[in-house]
Design a protein around this motif. Sequence first.
Motif, PDB file in Angstrom:
ATOM      1  N   LEU A   1     -25.235  32.231  40.337  1.00 46.57           N
ATOM      2  CA  LEU A   1     -26.120  31.640  39.344  1.00 46.57           C
ATOM      3  C   LEU A   1     -26.115  32.549  38.133  1.00 46.57           C
ATOM      4  CD1 LEU A   1     -28.375  29.614  38.511  1.00 46.57           C
ATOM      5  CD2 LEU A   1     -29.987  31.177  39.591  1.00 46.57           C
ATOM      6  N   THR A   2     -25.716  31.999  37.001  1.00 43.21           N
ATOM      7  CA  THR A   2     -25.651  32.789  35.778  1.00 43.21           C
ATOM      8  C   THR A   2     -26.786  32.380  34.853  1.00 43.21           C
ATOM      9  OG1 THR A   2     -23.241  32.902  35.967  1.00 43.21           O
ATOM     10  CG2 THR A   2     -24.196  33.429  33.829  1.00 43.21           C
ATOM     11  N   LEU A   3     -27.570  33.352  34.416  1.00 42.46           N
ATOM     12  CA  LEU A   3     -28.669  33.105  33.499  1.00 42.46           C
ATOM     13  C   LEU A   3     -28.316  33.682  32.144  1.00 42.46           C
ATOM     14  CD1 LEU A   3     -31.722  34.106  35.709  1.00 42.46           C
ATOM     15  CD2 LEU A   3     -30.843  31.828  35.272  1.00 42.46           C
ATOM     16  N   ASN A   4     -28.417  32.857  31.123  1.00 36.22           N
ATOM     17  CA  ASN A   4     -28.188  33.299  29.758  1.00 36.22           C
ATOM     18  C   ASN A   4     -29.520  33.182  29.027  1.00 36.22           C
ATOM     19  OD1 ASN A   4     -27.523  33.747  27.124  1.00 36.22           O
ATOM     20  ND2 ASN A   4     -25.834  32.284  27.058  1.00 36.22           N
ATOM     21  N   ILE A   5     -30.244  34.270  28.963  1.00 38.38           N
ATOM     22  CA  ILE A   5     -31.596  34.218  28.386  1.00 38.38           C
ATOM     23  C   ILE A   5     -31.587  34.169  26.868  1.00 38.38           C
ATOM     24  CG2 ILE A   5     -32.673  35.316  30.374  1.00 38.38           C
ATOM     25  CD1 ILE A   5     -32.735  37.927  28.769  1.00 38.38           C
ATOM     26  N   SER A   6     -30.410  34.286  26.252  1.00 36.32           N
ATOM     27  CA  SER A   6     -30.360  34.234  24.793  1.00 36.32           C
ATOM     28  C   SER A   6     -30.270  32.801  24.271  1.00 36.32           C
ATOM     29  CB  SER A   6     -29.168  35.044  24.271  1.00 36.32           C
ATOM     30  OG  SER A   6     -27.957  34.460  24.701  1.00 36.32           O
ATOM     31  N   THR A   7     -30.043  31.817  25.159  1.00 33.39           N
ATOM     32  CA  THR A   7     -29.937  30.420  24.751  1.00 33.39           C
ATOM     33  C   THR A   7     -31.022  29.602  25.451  1.00 33.39           C
ATOM     34  OG1 THR A   7     -27.553  30.660  24.524  1.00 33.39           O
ATOM     35  CG2 THR A   7     -28.410  28.422  24.619  1.00 33.39           C
ATOM     36  N   LEU A   8     -31.883  28.979  24.652  1.00 36.79           N
ATOM     37  CA  LEU A   8     -32.919  28.114  25.205  1.00 36.79           C
ATOM     38  C   LEU A   8     -32.520  26.662  24.986  1.00 36.79           C
ATOM     39  CD1 LEU A   8     -36.204  29.865  24.032  1.00 36.79           C
ATOM     40  CD2 LEU A   8     -35.178  29.888  26.302  1.00 36.79           C
ATOM     41  N   TYR A   9     -32.559  25.864  26.035  1.00 36.33           N
ATOM     42  CA  TYR A   9     -32.197  24.457  25.936  1.00 36.33           C
ATOM     43  C   TYR A   9     -33.406  23.538  25.876  1.00 36.33           C
ATOM     44  CZ  TYR A   9     -27.500  26.002  26.992  1.00 36.33           C
ATOM     45  OH  TYR A   9     -26.296  26.621  26.938  1.00 36.33           O
ATOM     46  N   GLN A  10     -34.507  23.984  26.412  1.00 32.70           N
ATOM     47  CA  GLN A  10     -35.701  23.159  26.390  1.00 32.70           C
ATOM     48  C   GLN A  10     -36.929  24.036  26.553  1.00 32.70           C
ATOM     49  OE1 GLN A  10     -34.903  20.546  29.615  1.00 32.70           O
ATOM     50  NE2 GLN A  10     -35.612  21.926  31.187  1.00 32.70           N
ATOM     51  N   HIS A  11     -38.054  23.493  26.162  1.00 35.58           N
ATOM     52  CA  HIS A  11     -39.327  24.182  26.299  1.00 35.58           C
ATOM     53  C   HIS A  11     -40.079  23.533  27.460  1.00 35.58           C
ATOM     54  CE1 HIS A  11     -43.009  26.220  25.177  1.00 35.58           C
ATOM     55  NE2 HIS A  11     -43.632  25.072  25.305  1.00 35.58           N
ATOM     56  N   VAL A  12     -40.547  24.335  28.389  1.00 35.06           N
ATOM     57  CA  VAL A  12     -41.312  23.823  29.521  1.00 35.06           C
ATOM     58  C   VAL A  12     -42.779  23.831  29.133  1.00 35.06           C
ATOM     59  CG1 VAL A  12     -41.927  24.175  31.935  1.00 35.06           C
ATOM     60  CG2 VAL A  12     -39.602  24.658  31.166  1.00 35.06           C
ATOM     61  N   LYS A  13     -43.390  22.638  29.116  1.00 42.19           N
ATOM     62  CA  LYS A  13     -44.807  22.528  28.765  1.00 42.19           C
ATOM     63  C   LYS A  13     -45.702  22.897  29.937  1.00 42.19           C
ATOM     64  CE  LYS A  13     -44.471  19.232  25.077  1.00 42.19           C
ATOM     65  NZ  LYS A  13     -45.324  18.433  24.261  1.00 42.19           N
TER      66      LYS A  13
END
Length: 165
Positions: A74-86
């Motif tokens: 599982l690769t996490l790229n914390i520099s790219t946000l795809y959506q905001h979780v409300k």
Amino acid sequence: TLPCLAGARPCMPKDFGHGSPVCVCDATYCDTLDPLVVPAPGSYVKYESSKAGKRLERSEGKFQSRMSTRGLLLTLNISTLYQHVKGFGGSLSDAAAMNILKLSQPAQDNLLRSYFSESGIEYNLIRVPMACSDFSVRPYSYDDVPKDYELKHFRLADEDVEMKV
């Protein structure tokens, strides 16, 4: 606001004979969680439930920069946000509301606390179906008059007034 219980209280499992225990939540007891704390950078907190009996079992770990063993990657790229979780939540159907209303007031308080408080799973959203759903005891809508485009015959059903509004 419902008062929060201090400290985690473990699940009291009950098996109804289907091979997957559930946690007891009644008028006198309901399991709780410790308050959520954001883990340190490079670390994670995992809550796991399983058919074998784990119920929101907490564990911690550290992310690895490269994989040392074979398995799922599982690769996490914390520099790219795809959506905001409300937030997180669930659905309050007619069936759920009917069952909650059958509980004693202390059991209702414990159940709602287990969903919405800091000592529970901290839901902050609820979806309420408009009119009936597949979890209603009867089919109904808000306006069954054909071509009533001005909604002159619109009215809430008893289920909405008694259980949803």
